[in-house]
Design an enzyme around this catalytic site. Sequence first.
Site, PDB file in Angstrom:
ATOM      1  N   GLN A  53     -18.969 -38.460  61.729  1.00  0.00           N
ATOM      2  CA  GLN A  53     -18.208 -38.687  62.970  1.00  0.00           C
ATOM      3  C   GLN A  53     -16.710 -38.882  62.744  1.00  0.00           C
ATOM      4  O   GLN A  53     -15.885 -38.428  63.521  1.00  0.00           O
ATOM      5  CB  GLN A  53     -18.781 -39.904  63.700  1.00  0.00           C
ATOM      6  CG  GLN A  53     -18.038 -40.307  64.964  1.00  0.00           C
ATOM      7  CD  GLN A  53     -18.315 -39.387  66.120  1.00  0.00           C
ATOM      8  OE1 GLN A  53     -19.378 -39.417  66.710  1.00  0.00           O
ATOM      9  NE2 GLN A  53     -17.354 -38.521  66.446  1.00  0.00           N
ATOM     10  N   TRP A  91     -19.532 -41.816  74.948  1.00  0.00           N
ATOM     11  CA  TRP A  91     -18.927 -40.554  75.356  1.00  0.00           C
ATOM     12  C   TRP A  91     -19.385 -40.091  76.735  1.00  0.00           C
ATOM     13  O   TRP A  91     -18.780 -39.234  77.337  1.00  0.00           O
ATOM     14  CB  TRP A  91     -19.248 -39.462  74.319  1.00  0.00           C
ATOM     15  CG  TRP A  91     -18.632 -39.759  73.013  1.00  0.00           C
ATOM     16  CD1 TRP A  91     -17.363 -39.449  72.618  1.00  0.00           C
ATOM     17  CD2 TRP A  91     -19.222 -40.485  71.920  1.00  0.00           C
ATOM     18  NE1 TRP A  91     -17.143 -39.922  71.341  1.00  0.00           N
ATOM     19  CE2 TRP A  91     -18.256 -40.557  70.889  1.00  0.00           C
ATOM     20  CE3 TRP A  91     -20.479 -41.067  71.705  1.00  0.00           C
ATOM     21  CZ2 TRP A  91     -18.498 -41.193  69.676  1.00  0.00           C
ATOM     22  CZ3 TRP A  91     -20.721 -41.700  70.499  1.00  0.00           C
ATOM     23  CH2 TRP A  91     -19.739 -41.759  69.489  1.00  0.00           C
ATOM     24  N   HIS A 144     -27.087 -37.225  70.133  1.00  0.00           N
ATOM     25  CA  HIS A 144     -26.735 -38.293  69.173  1.00  0.00           C
ATOM     26  C   HIS A 144     -27.626 -39.499  69.472  1.00  0.00           C
ATOM     27  O   HIS A 144     -27.241 -40.390  70.227  1.00  0.00           O
ATOM     28  CB  HIS A 144     -25.256 -38.667  69.321  1.00  0.00           C
ATOM     29  CG  HIS A 144     -24.326 -37.532  69.027  1.00  0.00           C
ATOM     30  ND1 HIS A 144     -23.605 -37.441  67.857  1.00  0.00           N
ATOM     31  CD2 HIS A 144     -24.013 -36.415  69.740  1.00  0.00           C
ATOM     32  CE1 HIS A 144     -22.880 -36.322  67.866  1.00  0.00           C
ATOM     33  NE2 HIS A 144     -23.121 -35.675  68.999  1.00  0.00           N
ATOM     34  N   ASP A 192     -26.370 -33.770  74.398  1.00  0.00           N
ATOM     35  CA  ASP A 192     -25.289 -34.374  73.614  1.00  0.00           C
ATOM     36  C   ASP A 192     -25.348 -35.902  73.611  1.00  0.00           C
ATOM     37  O   ASP A 192     -25.437 -36.508  72.564  1.00  0.00           O
ATOM     38  CB  ASP A 192     -23.912 -33.883  74.077  1.00  0.00           C
ATOM     39  CG  ASP A 192     -22.839 -34.037  72.999  1.00  0.00           C
ATOM     40  OD1 ASP A 192     -23.185 -34.382  71.857  1.00  0.00           O
ATOM     41  OD2 ASP A 192     -21.657 -33.807  73.305  1.00  0.00           O
ATOM     42  N   GLU A 245     -14.252 -29.214  69.069  1.00  0.00           N
ATOM     43  CA  GLU A 245     -14.532 -29.903  70.334  1.00  0.00           C
ATOM     44  C   GLU A 245     -13.256 -30.574  70.794  1.00  0.00           C
ATOM     45  O   GLU A 245     -13.079 -31.788  70.703  1.00  0.00           O
ATOM     46  CB  GLU A 245     -15.661 -30.923  70.179  1.00  0.00           C
ATOM     47  CG  GLU A 245     -16.111 -31.476  71.535  1.00  0.00           C
ATOM     48  CD  GLU A 245     -17.155 -32.569  71.440  1.00  0.00           C
ATOM     49  OE1 GLU A 245     -17.471 -33.009  70.319  1.00  0.00           O
ATOM     50  OE2 GLU A 245     -17.658 -32.988  72.493  1.00  0.00           O
TER      51      GLU A 245
END
Length: 411
Positions: free
Chosen positions: A150, A313, A57, A307, A211
């Site tokens: 998202q 995150w 991302h 990721d 996820e």
Amino acid sequence: MLYQNLYLENAKETSDIRVENGIFKEIASHLEPLPGEDCVDMGGKLALPPFIESHVHLDACLTAGDPVWNMSGTLFEGIECWAKRKDKLTKEDVRQRVEKVLRMYAVNGIQHIRTHVDVTDPKLTAMEALIELREEKKDVMDIQIVAFPQEGIESYPNGRQLMIDAVKMGADVVGAIPHFEFTREYSVSSLNFAMELAAKYDKLVDVHCDEIDDEASRGLETLAARAYEMNMGEKVTASHTTAMHSYNNAYVQRLMRLLVMSGINFVSNPLVNTHLQGRLDNYPKRRGITRVKELLAAGCNVSFGHDDIFDPWYPMGNGSLRDVVFMGLHVCQMMGYEEILNSYKLISTNAARTLHLGEAYGLAEGKPADFIVLDAKDYYEALITDAPVLLNVKGGKKIAESVPGTKKALF
Ligand code: FE2
């Protein structure tokens, strides 16, 4: 240009590579330098096709702690933190952060990136910035853009239209996030919408799929069934699929048949999902990584992605896919000799299939001269010594290099 004395993809014997006009002109066990030709003896180092980041991302990279840190470390608090940071997004802010990360990737041997870009933003600011950068940086980095909702397609105001707008702006791939939608019905309809949008505009599909640690999260079966029925499997990717970790074995056995029939691709993100999953468990805590070993054994295509790089995150990340592979081999218990030796395929050949890079990818005569050289003789050694990428060559041109450090024990 002649590069001598390279071990190509763990070969037992060395080869020489001749590059002309950005193409692999000749590859053979020994090539004589031509009159006036530049020639470099690589001293028996490992050459691989370039590494590929199949899931990141970029729009959120380098924003950890801004404006707030994710204190719980959960995916859902991460989404809340990101929603606050999104309010401050400007094109210049995205561009500066992404350009820095592209350089981090280049020194780690990456030449292709699939980035998810959040389109649950009425202004589509990050999408605009990434589309500009995709064009500006194409000589040094191949960027593939996913329109990523998202905060949901059906559960976000105007979600469907934002997806359509992003595709019309130039996104390469259609995303979805079924486990985040308000209801099971929304989850299914968001997947149907994404697949139909991709079919209509001839795009690839990459879904953030299940996820979550919820064993009842079943977006994957819907995605695989649609991919099978629409004959789109090779264009479709299921990213994360961490709920599969928690499915019961009887269900997985039934599901696996469909997954194989559908031909869809998988991306697992071992660093981030080891960090994010199992957060609501007491002990024992689930690892929350999808069933990589079993998917590979069944013949499914799986790659590994980073990721997140220092974002809401994941408060770490450095653009090194070596760290991703290292963690993945541990948590997926893939530590057999051949599994370690060939694990570079999880961030190269397998990822090339997911990104649909086609015949241009790979070390072979007539293909674009895209390759990397690592300071090791095979990938097993490269992995355990964290070998630097000595050279990153794209289209015959060096886009990054490194000089091995001088660390040494004094006894
Ligand atoms: Fe992701």
